[in-house]
Design a protein around this motif. Structure first.
Motif, PDB file in Angstrom:
ATOM      1  N   LYS A  41       0.833  -1.204   0.000  1.00  0.00           N
ATOM      2  CA  LYS A  41       0.000   0.000   0.000  1.00  0.00           C
ATOM      3  C   LYS A  41       0.867   1.253   0.000  1.00  0.00           C
ATOM      4  CE  LYS A  41      -2.350   3.306   2.393  1.00  0.00           C
ATOM      5  NZ  LYS A  41      -1.885   4.342   3.337  1.00  0.00           N
ATOM      6  N   GLU A  42       1.956   1.241   0.801  1.00  0.00           N
ATOM      7  CA  GLU A  42       2.861   2.384   0.832  1.00  0.00           C
ATOM      8  C   GLU A  42       3.567   2.569  -0.498  1.00  0.00           C
ATOM      9  OE1 GLU A  42       5.487   1.702   4.057  1.00  0.00           O
ATOM     10  OE2 GLU A  42       3.943   1.874   5.615  1.00  0.00           O
ATOM     11  N   GLN A  43       3.807   1.455  -1.201  1.00  0.00           N
ATOM     12  CA  GLN A  43       4.490   1.520  -2.494  1.00  0.00           C
ATOM     13  C   GLN A  43       3.520   1.674  -3.667  1.00  0.00           C
ATOM     14  OE1 GLN A  43       6.815  -2.087  -2.556  1.00  0.00           O
ATOM     15  NE2 GLN A  43       8.399  -1.260  -1.205  1.00  0.00           N
ATOM     16  N   ALA A  44       2.229   1.894  -3.354  1.00  0.00           N
ATOM     17  CA  ALA A  44       1.200   2.072  -4.393  1.00  0.00           C
ATOM     18  C   ALA A  44       1.194   0.898  -5.364  1.00  0.00           C
ATOM     19  CB  ALA A  44       1.412   3.388  -5.154  1.00  0.00           C
ATOM     20  N   ASN A  45       1.139  -0.318  -4.790  1.00  0.00           N
ATOM     21  CA  ASN A  45       1.202  -1.532  -5.607  1.00  0.00           C
ATOM     22  C   ASN A  45       0.024  -2.452  -5.289  1.00  0.00           C
ATOM     23  OD1 ASN A  45       2.158  -3.511  -7.371  1.00  0.00           O
ATOM     24  ND2 ASN A  45       3.451  -4.447  -5.797  1.00  0.00           N
ATOM     25  N   PRO A  46      -1.199  -2.053  -5.663  1.00  0.00           N
ATOM     26  CA  PRO A  46      -2.352  -2.938  -5.420  1.00  0.00           C
ATOM     27  C   PRO A  46      -2.371  -4.091  -6.416  1.00  0.00           C
ATOM     28  CG  PRO A  46      -3.054  -0.992  -6.609  1.00  0.00           C
ATOM     29  CD  PRO A  46      -1.597  -0.786  -6.287  1.00  0.00           C
ATOM     30  N   PHE A  47      -2.978  -5.201  -5.997  1.00  0.00           N
ATOM     31  CA  PHE A  47      -3.107  -6.323  -6.926  1.00  0.00           C
ATOM     32  C   PHE A  47      -4.486  -6.370  -7.568  1.00  0.00           C
ATOM     33  CE2 PHE A  47      -4.724  -8.099  -2.968  1.00  0.00           C
ATOM     34  CZ  PHE A  47      -5.825  -8.840  -3.369  1.00  0.00           C
ATOM     35  N   MET A  48      -5.410  -5.535  -7.071  1.00  0.00           N
ATOM     36  CA  MET A  48      -6.745  -5.490  -7.673  1.00  0.00           C
ATOM     37  C   MET A  48      -7.431  -4.194  -7.257  1.00  0.00           C
ATOM     38  SD  MET A  48      -9.877  -8.276  -7.410  1.00  0.00           S
ATOM     39  CE  MET A  48     -10.048  -8.095  -5.633  1.00  0.00           C
ATOM     40  N   THR A  49      -8.223  -3.633  -8.168  1.00  0.00           N
ATOM     41  CA  THR A  49      -9.027  -2.458  -7.853  1.00  0.00           C
ATOM     42  C   THR A  49     -10.444  -2.677  -8.374  1.00  0.00           C
ATOM     43  OG1 THR A  49      -8.448  -1.331  -9.928  1.00  0.00           O
ATOM     44  CG2 THR A  49      -7.040  -0.911  -8.018  1.00  0.00           C
ATOM     45  N   LEU A  50     -11.400  -2.101  -7.676  1.00  0.00           N
ATOM     46  CA  LEU A  50     -12.796  -2.164  -8.092  1.00  0.00           C
ATOM     47  C   LEU A  50     -13.367  -0.756  -8.132  1.00  0.00           C
ATOM     48  CD1 LEU A  50     -14.137  -5.179  -5.959  1.00  0.00           C
ATOM     49  CD2 LEU A  50     -13.465  -5.208  -8.368  1.00  0.00           C
ATOM     50  N   ASP A  51     -14.161  -0.480  -9.150  1.00  0.00           N
ATOM     51  CA  ASP A  51     -14.833   0.809  -9.244  1.00  0.00           C
ATOM     52  C   ASP A  51     -16.061   0.809  -8.346  1.00  0.00           C
ATOM     53  OD1 ASP A  51     -13.022   1.773 -11.088  1.00  0.00           O
ATOM     54  OD2 ASP A  51     -14.170   1.069 -12.812  1.00  0.00           O
ATOM     55  N   ILE A  52     -16.186   1.848  -7.529  1.00  0.00           N
ATOM     56  CA  ILE A  52     -17.362   1.963  -6.673  1.00  0.00           C
ATOM     57  C   ILE A  52     -18.634   2.019  -7.503  1.00  0.00           C
ATOM     58  CG2 ILE A  52     -18.554   3.487  -5.044  1.00  0.00           C
ATOM     59  CD1 ILE A  52     -16.302   2.071  -3.716  1.00  0.00           C
ATOM     60  N   ASP A  53     -18.557   2.696  -8.653  1.00  0.00           N
ATOM     61  CA  ASP A  53     -19.743   2.849  -9.504  1.00  0.00           C
ATOM     62  C   ASP A  53     -20.249   1.518 -10.036  1.00  0.00           C
ATOM     63  OD1 ASP A  53     -19.579   5.542  -9.079  1.00  0.00           O
ATOM     64  OD2 ASP A  53     -18.522   5.958 -10.966  1.00  0.00           O
ATOM     65  N   LYS A  54     -19.373   0.503 -10.099  1.00  0.00           N
ATOM     66  CA  LYS A  54     -19.770  -0.787 -10.667  1.00  0.00           C
ATOM     67  C   LYS A  54     -20.280  -1.775  -9.613  1.00  0.00           C
ATOM     68  CE  LYS A  54     -16.610  -0.442 -14.591  1.00  0.00           C
ATOM     69  NZ  LYS A  54     -15.477  -1.049 -15.327  1.00  0.00           N
ATOM     70  N   LEU A  55     -20.318  -1.343  -8.351  1.00  0.00           N
ATOM     71  CA  LEU A  55     -20.852  -2.188  -7.295  1.00  0.00           C
ATOM     72  C   LEU A  55     -22.350  -1.914  -7.174  1.00  0.00           C
ATOM     73  CD1 LEU A  55     -18.087  -1.846  -4.545  1.00  0.00           C
ATOM     74  CD2 LEU A  55     -18.413  -3.702  -6.188  1.00  0.00           C
ATOM     75  N   PHE A  56     -23.158  -2.912  -7.463  1.00  0.00           N
ATOM     76  CA  PHE A  56     -24.607  -2.714  -7.459  1.00  0.00           C
ATOM     77  C   PHE A  56     -25.169  -2.773  -6.032  1.00  0.00           C
ATOM     78  CE2 PHE A  56     -23.624  -4.421 -11.658  1.00  0.00           C
ATOM     79  CZ  PHE A  56     -24.206  -3.460 -12.461  1.00  0.00           C
ATOM     80  N   HIS A  57     -24.703  -3.699  -5.241  1.00  0.00           N
ATOM     81  CA  HIS A  57     -25.191  -3.804  -3.869  1.00  0.00           C
ATOM     82  C   HIS A  57     -24.238  -4.664  -3.046  1.00  0.00           C
ATOM     83  CE1 HIS A  57     -26.676  -7.563  -5.642  1.00  0.00           C
ATOM     84  NE2 HIS A  57     -26.635  -8.056  -4.429  1.00  0.00           N
TER      85      HIS A  57
END
Length: 210
Positions: free
Chosen positions: A172-188
């Motif tokens: 996280k400190e090195q800005a190295n995520p292994f996955m991201t999700l868009d909040i807009d694409k979460l339906f519920h």
């Protein structure tokens, strides 16, 4: 009585023998011509087969060459896509950090205003009035292995736009995520039941969501 066949004269006998010999020579000559034609055609056939084999080998070599080039291009495209994805996730992580810094700056500005102004009996709780939109902490995700059921701990950051998943706080400190999700694409988001996660411990169900 039938008339008797006159005996052949020596001249007639010679002529008959010459005719028979000429016929044999003609037959032998025809066979010789036919054999020559067959040999010529067999030779042409062998030559054509060699040419066909050579063309097939050239074609196979060309196909192998193009297939190798295609595989190399696909590998390059795959690498570039992976690199682009990693850069995009790193950008999302940096964007989340910038968002957090802006929230902190806003919070500091509000505290500064509160410290320089004295209100008559109305103390505002700035933490409640201006909540931090960023949430982060450890979260357990289902193990991807099909051989066993369990949970893998991941560090998760929730910003106003993204949910970012890290293998560790260092990532996280090195800005190295292994996955991201868009909040807009979460339906519920909803809690689960024992039927949804029948292999999970009953004590864990209140803390599980999907």
């Amino acid at each position: 009585m039938s008339p008797l066949t006159p005996p052949h004269t020596p001249c007639q006998a010679i002529n008959k023998l010459t005719e028979v010999m000429n016929r044999k020579v003609t037959v032998h000559g025809a066979h010789a011509i036919k054999d020559t034609e067959i040999r010529r055609r067999e030779k042409d056939n062998r030559r054509l087969q060699l040419e066909l084999r050579s063309e097939k080998e050239k074609l196979n070599s060309t196909i192998i060459k193009y297939q190798r080039e295609l595989n190399d291009m696909q590998a390059v495209i795959t690498d570039e896509s992976q690199t682009r994805l990693e850069l995009q996730m790193a950008l999302d992580s940096k964007d989340s950090d910038i968002e957090q810094l802006r929230c902190q700056i806003t919070s500091l500005s509000i505290h500064s205003l509160d410290s320089t102004s004295i209100s008559s009996g109305n103390d505002l709780d700035t933490d409640d009035a201006f909540p931090d939109v960023r949430l982060e902490g450890w979260l357990a995700l289902p193990t991807k292995s099909s051989k066993r059921f369990g949970w893998d701990k991941k560090y998760v950051v929730v910003s106003s736009k993204k949910i970012l998943f890290y293998n560790s706080e260092l990532d996280k400190e090195q800005a190295n995520p292994f996955m991201t999700l868009d909040i807009d694409k979460l339906f519920h988001v909803r809690p689960v039941t024992q039927t949804d996660v029948y292999r999970a411990d009953a004590r864990e169900i209140p803390r599980i969501f999907q």
